[in-house]
Design a protein around this motif. Structure first.
Motif, PDB file in Angstrom:
ATOM      1  N   ARG A   1       0.886  -1.220  -0.035  1.00  0.00           N
ATOM      2  CA  ARG A   1      -0.017   0.012  -0.022  1.00  0.00           C
ATOM      3  C   ARG A   1       0.888   1.322  -0.146  1.00  0.00           C
ATOM      4  NH1 ARG A   1      -4.348  -2.630   4.316  1.00  0.00           N
ATOM      5  NH2 ARG A   1      -5.687  -3.464   2.996  1.00  0.00           N
ATOM      6  N   LEU A   2       1.982   1.293   0.831  1.00  0.00           N
ATOM      7  CA  LEU A   2       2.667   2.173   0.940  1.00  0.00           C
ATOM      8  C   LEU A   2       3.448   2.498  -0.767  1.00  0.00           C
ATOM      9  CD1 LEU A   2       4.723   1.726   4.139  1.00  0.00           C
ATOM     10  CD2 LEU A   2       3.086   3.736   3.477  1.00  0.00           C
ATOM     11  N   ALA A   3       3.739   1.475  -1.095  1.00  0.00           N
ATOM     12  CA  ALA A   3       4.469   1.504  -2.555  1.00  0.00           C
ATOM     13  C   ALA A   3       3.522   2.036  -3.619  1.00  0.00           C
ATOM     14  CB  ALA A   3       4.956   0.115  -3.004  1.00  0.00           C
ATOM     15  N   LYS A   4       2.307   1.724  -3.717  1.00  0.00           N
ATOM     16  CA  LYS A   4       1.265   2.303  -4.443  1.00  0.00           C
ATOM     17  C   LYS A   4       1.148   3.856  -4.466  1.00  0.00           C
ATOM     18  CE  LYS A   4      -3.517   1.617  -6.192  1.00  0.00           C
ATOM     19  NZ  LYS A   4      -4.452   0.917  -6.171  1.00  0.00           N
ATOM     20  N   ALA A   5       1.164   4.265  -2.980  1.00  0.00           N
ATOM     21  CA  ALA A   5       0.912   5.589  -2.744  1.00  0.00           C
ATOM     22  C   ALA A   5       2.089   6.412  -3.258  1.00  0.00           C
ATOM     23  CB  ALA A   5       0.662   5.618  -1.263  1.00  0.00           C
ATOM     24  N   ALA A   6       3.244   5.624  -3.071  1.00  0.00           N
ATOM     25  CA  ALA A   6       4.399   6.453  -3.475  1.00  0.00           C
ATOM     26  C   ALA A   6       4.567   6.465  -4.791  1.00  0.00           C
ATOM     27  CB  ALA A   6       5.713   5.926  -2.806  1.00  0.00           C
ATOM     28  N   GLY A   7       3.933   5.657  -5.672  1.00  0.00           N
ATOM     29  CA  GLY A   7       3.890   5.778  -7.127  1.00  0.00           C
ATOM     30  C   GLY A   7       4.591   4.893  -7.828  1.00  0.00           C
ATOM     31  N   VAL A   8       5.117   3.676  -6.960  1.00  0.00           N
ATOM     32  CA  VAL A   8       5.789   2.551  -7.435  1.00  0.00           C
ATOM     33  C   VAL A   8       4.855   1.829  -8.323  1.00  0.00           C
ATOM     34  CG1 VAL A   8       6.863   0.481  -6.755  1.00  0.00           C
ATOM     35  CG2 VAL A   8       6.962   2.416  -5.349  1.00  0.00           C
ATOM     36  N   THR A   9       5.318   1.357  -9.542  1.00  0.00           N
ATOM     37  CA  THR A   9       4.788   0.928 -10.595  1.00  0.00           C
ATOM     38  C   THR A   9       4.412  -0.743 -10.660  1.00  0.00           C
ATOM     39  OG1 THR A   9       4.930   2.726 -12.216  1.00  0.00           O
ATOM     40  CG2 THR A   9       4.042   0.627 -13.051  1.00  0.00           C
ATOM     41  N   ARG A  10       5.688  -1.332 -10.336  1.00  0.00           N
ATOM     42  CA  ARG A  10       5.704  -2.848 -10.255  1.00  0.00           C
ATOM     43  C   ARG A  10       6.019  -3.324  -8.715  1.00  0.00           C
ATOM     44  NH1 ARG A  10       7.417  -5.439 -15.571  1.00  0.00           N
ATOM     45  NH2 ARG A  10       7.503  -3.556 -17.282  1.00  0.00           N
ATOM     46  N   PHE A  11       5.620  -4.338  -8.581  1.00  0.00           N
ATOM     47  CA  PHE A  11       5.599  -4.887  -7.197  1.00  0.00           C
ATOM     48  C   PHE A  11       5.525  -6.394  -7.596  1.00  0.00           C
ATOM     49  CE2 PHE A  11       4.710  -6.512  -2.998  1.00  0.00           C
ATOM     50  CZ  PHE A  11       5.182  -5.527  -1.981  1.00  0.00           C
ATOM     51  N   VAL A  12       6.880  -7.025  -7.048  1.00  0.00           N
ATOM     52  CA  VAL A  12       6.939  -8.448  -7.392  1.00  0.00           C
ATOM     53  C   VAL A  12       6.975  -9.284  -5.867  1.00  0.00           C
ATOM     54  CG1 VAL A  12       8.322 -10.262  -8.264  1.00  0.00           C
ATOM     55  CG2 VAL A  12       8.200  -8.011  -9.482  1.00  0.00           C
ATOM     56  N   TYR A  13       5.958 -10.042  -5.630  1.00  0.00           N
ATOM     57  CA  TYR A  13       5.973 -10.819  -4.555  1.00  0.00           C
ATOM     58  C   TYR A  13       6.363 -12.274  -4.471  1.00  0.00           C
ATOM     59  CZ  TYR A  13       3.748 -12.581  -0.338  1.00  0.00           C
ATOM     60  OH  TYR A  13       3.566 -13.329   0.914  1.00  0.00           O
ATOM     61  N   MET A  14       7.285 -12.642  -3.522  1.00  0.00           N
ATOM     62  CA  MET A  14       7.830 -13.937  -3.537  1.00  0.00           C
ATOM     63  C   MET A  14       6.922 -14.651  -2.773  1.00  0.00           C
ATOM     64  SD  MET A  14      10.632 -14.134  -5.230  1.00  0.00           S
ATOM     65  CE  MET A  14       9.721 -13.259  -6.314  1.00  0.00           C
ATOM     66  N   SER A  15       6.010 -15.479  -3.459  1.00  0.00           N
ATOM     67  CA  SER A  15       5.133 -16.278  -2.932  1.00  0.00           C
ATOM     68  C   SER A  15       5.859 -17.777  -3.106  1.00  0.00           C
ATOM     69  CB  SER A  15       3.860 -16.477  -3.690  1.00  0.00           C
ATOM     70  OG  SER A  15       2.693 -17.199  -3.040  1.00  0.00           O
TER      71      SER A  15
ATOM     72  N   ALA B   1      -4.442   0.395 -13.176  1.00  0.00           N
ATOM     73  CA  ALA B   1      -3.760   0.893 -14.062  1.00  0.00           C
ATOM     74  C   ALA B   1      -2.221   1.366 -13.680  1.00  0.00           C
ATOM     75  CB  ALA B   1      -4.316   2.050 -14.938  1.00  0.00           C
ATOM     76  N   SER B   2      -2.076   1.854 -12.355  1.00  0.00           N
ATOM     77  CA  SER B   2      -1.220   2.568 -11.907  1.00  0.00           C
ATOM     78  C   SER B   2      -0.148   1.675 -11.030  1.00  0.00           C
ATOM     79  CB  SER B   2      -1.259   3.561 -10.947  1.00  0.00           C
ATOM     80  OG  SER B   2      -2.081   3.282 -10.059  1.00  0.00           O
ATOM     81  N   PHE B   3      -0.716   0.456 -10.612  1.00  0.00           N
ATOM     82  CA  PHE B   3       0.027  -0.362  -9.776  1.00  0.00           C
ATOM     83  C   PHE B   3      -0.001  -1.826 -10.219  1.00  0.00           C
ATOM     84  CE2 PHE B   3       0.434  -2.899  -6.000  1.00  0.00           C
ATOM     85  CZ  PHE B   3       1.570  -2.566  -5.247  1.00  0.00           C
ATOM     86  N   SER B   4       1.046  -2.628 -10.439  1.00  0.00           N
ATOM     87  CA  SER B   4       1.014  -3.869 -11.132  1.00  0.00           C
ATOM     88  C   SER B   4       1.881  -4.812 -10.389  1.00  0.00           C
ATOM     89  CB  SER B   4       1.641  -3.698 -12.473  1.00  0.00           C
ATOM     90  OG  SER B   4       1.668  -4.890 -13.308  1.00  0.00           O
ATOM     91  N   PRO B   5       1.099  -5.526  -9.526  1.00  0.00           N
ATOM     92  CA  PRO B   5       1.664  -6.786  -8.814  1.00  0.00           C
ATOM     93  C   PRO B   5       1.993  -7.941  -9.560  1.00  0.00           C
ATOM     94  CG  PRO B   5      -0.750  -6.561  -8.227  1.00  0.00           C
ATOM     95  CD  PRO B   5      -0.321  -5.510  -9.213  1.00  0.00           C
ATOM     96  N   THR B   6       2.724  -8.692  -9.560  1.00  0.00           N
ATOM     97  CA  THR B   6       3.146  -9.969  -9.830  1.00  0.00           C
ATOM     98  C   THR B   6       3.382 -11.003  -9.023  1.00  0.00           C
ATOM     99  OG1 THR B   6       3.929  -9.092 -12.037  1.00  0.00           O
ATOM    100  CG2 THR B   6       4.338 -11.370 -11.653  1.00  0.00           C
ATOM    101  N   PHE B   7       2.714 -12.128  -8.900  1.00  0.00           N
ATOM    102  CA  PHE B   7       3.201 -13.352  -7.792  1.00  0.00           C
ATOM    103  C   PHE B   7       3.907 -14.410  -8.284  1.00  0.00           C
ATOM    104  CE2 PHE B   7      -0.792 -10.983  -7.472  1.00  0.00           C
ATOM    105  CZ  PHE B   7      -1.078 -10.224  -6.357  1.00  0.00           C
TER     106      PHE B   7
END
Length: 353
Positions: free
Chosen positions: A101-115, A157-163
């Motif tokens: 949530r902080l990343a999205k608010a800060a304008g980070v576009t990509r978020f890669v999560y280690m599942s 459209a502004s925040f793209s997570p990948t799992f």
């Protein structure tokens, strides 16, 4: 690309950060430092500037200017999650969602999560893919499922997570782990020349080398967004599903003179085979290059070079649960897993103020 990597001083992070730097990215690390003691060998010529900071203390300022976040700084492995489920949920679920949530608010576009492929838990006769129902058996795996669920709701459209649901990792890393199956069996083979298992070794495990995980992360970061937006990928190779007894036998082959013995206990219900076709379709350049046999040989050569001793193999720094128990016992971290500052040394009588 400016990338924040959490967990740069861990088993995977110490390999990932140099790989991203070699590919021309600007990498900032973040790590609380629980496992800094676990340095087995000098294995990298690059390192990222790393903030020594608890995941739960990350601020928006830490994330400004970042194009992407790769998040892997969670409490890892199943025994720890079962021993301390409350703190596991606090860090792994609540802390991870807060970071996103902080990343999205800060304008980070990509978020890669280690599942993890451990979310599948108990599989049937068929190979499971990303469409299969999850069936987590532990607090660790349950947290992975919860984070995936909550981050999907943040996608837009502004925040793209990948799992990335990684198979069980193996292979050499400067910040070594001996509490994962192939690495553990290799340590036993080297230091005891015997692998004695209480189980019958029939459960299935998919394996993937740590360097192949780093390759997958880099390719996801560099892929067109439409290929990876809000997508889940199993990370590994369908050819690299093994029964535990097969892993033990491959390890024994890499360590001449190692005897292998299995028990009759079949109580481990975590057994699943995983299909990895989707990531190959989305990222055609992804090519896992390490199978279990080659990984065991890599460890055999490393252990010979560094003269691995039984005391090295069993040392707390290479086993997550043992290291955290040590930090708790010695009062270096509190029951909430925050660092406790050491008291200032007393000033001797007559010494200058």
């Amino acid at each position: 690309m400016n990338i924040l990597v959490t967990g740069t001083e861990g088993y995977l992070g110490s390999l990932l950060a140099p790989e991203l730097l070699r590919r021309g990215h600007v990498v900032t690390g973040l790590d609380t430092g629980f496992y800094r003691a676990g340095w087995l060998y000098h294995g990298t010529d690059l390192t990222a500037r790393t903030l020594i900071k608890d995941l739960r203390d990350v601020t928006s300022d830490d994330l400004r200017g970042m194009d992407a976040v790769v998040h892997m700084a969670e409490l890892s492995n199943d025994p720890l999650g079962q021993l301390l489920p409350t703190i596991t949920y606090d860090i792994n679920h609540t802390g991870s969602v807060r970071l996103a949530r902080l990343a999205k608010a800060a304008g980070v576009t990509r978020f890669v999560y280690m599942s993890s492929c451990s979310v599948y838990g108990v599989g049937g006769a068929d190979f499971v893919d990303e469409r299969a129902d999850v069936n987590p058996q532990t607090a660790y795996a349950e947290c992975k499922v919860l984070v995936e669920r909550d981050l999907r709701e943040l996608a837009d459209a502004s925040f793209s997570p990948t799992f990335l649901r990684n198979a069980t990792a193996f292979g050499a890393s400067p910040r070594m782990r001996f509490d994962i199956v192939l690495n553990n069996l290799s340590g036993l083979a080297c230091t005891r020349r015997a692998i004695t298992m209480t189980s019958d070794g029939t459960p299935w495990r998919p394996l993937v080398h740590a360097l192949d995980i780093a390759q997958a992360i880099a390719l996801v970061l560099e892929a067109p967004l439409e290929r990876v937006h809000n997508e889940t990928f199993n990370v590994g190779s369908t050819d690299h599903n093994y029964r535990v007894r097969e892993i033990a036998e491959l390890v024994a082959q890499a360590f001449p003179g190692c005897a292998v013995q299995f028990g009759e206990n079949g109580s481990d219900n975590r057994s699943y085979r995983v299909n990895f076709d989707k990531i190959r379709r989305a990222l055609p350049d992804f090519e896992p290059s390490w199978d279990a046999g080659r990984g065991a040989q890599q460890l055999a050569e490393l252990f010979t070079r560094i003269d691995l001793q039984p005391s090295d193999f069993t040392w707390r720094g290479y086993t997550r649960l043992t290291q955290l128990e040590y930090l708790l016992r010695t009062g270096q971290i509190d029951q909430d897993f925050y660092w406790r500052p050491l008291p200032a040394p007393e000033r001797r009588q007559g010494s200058p103020a």
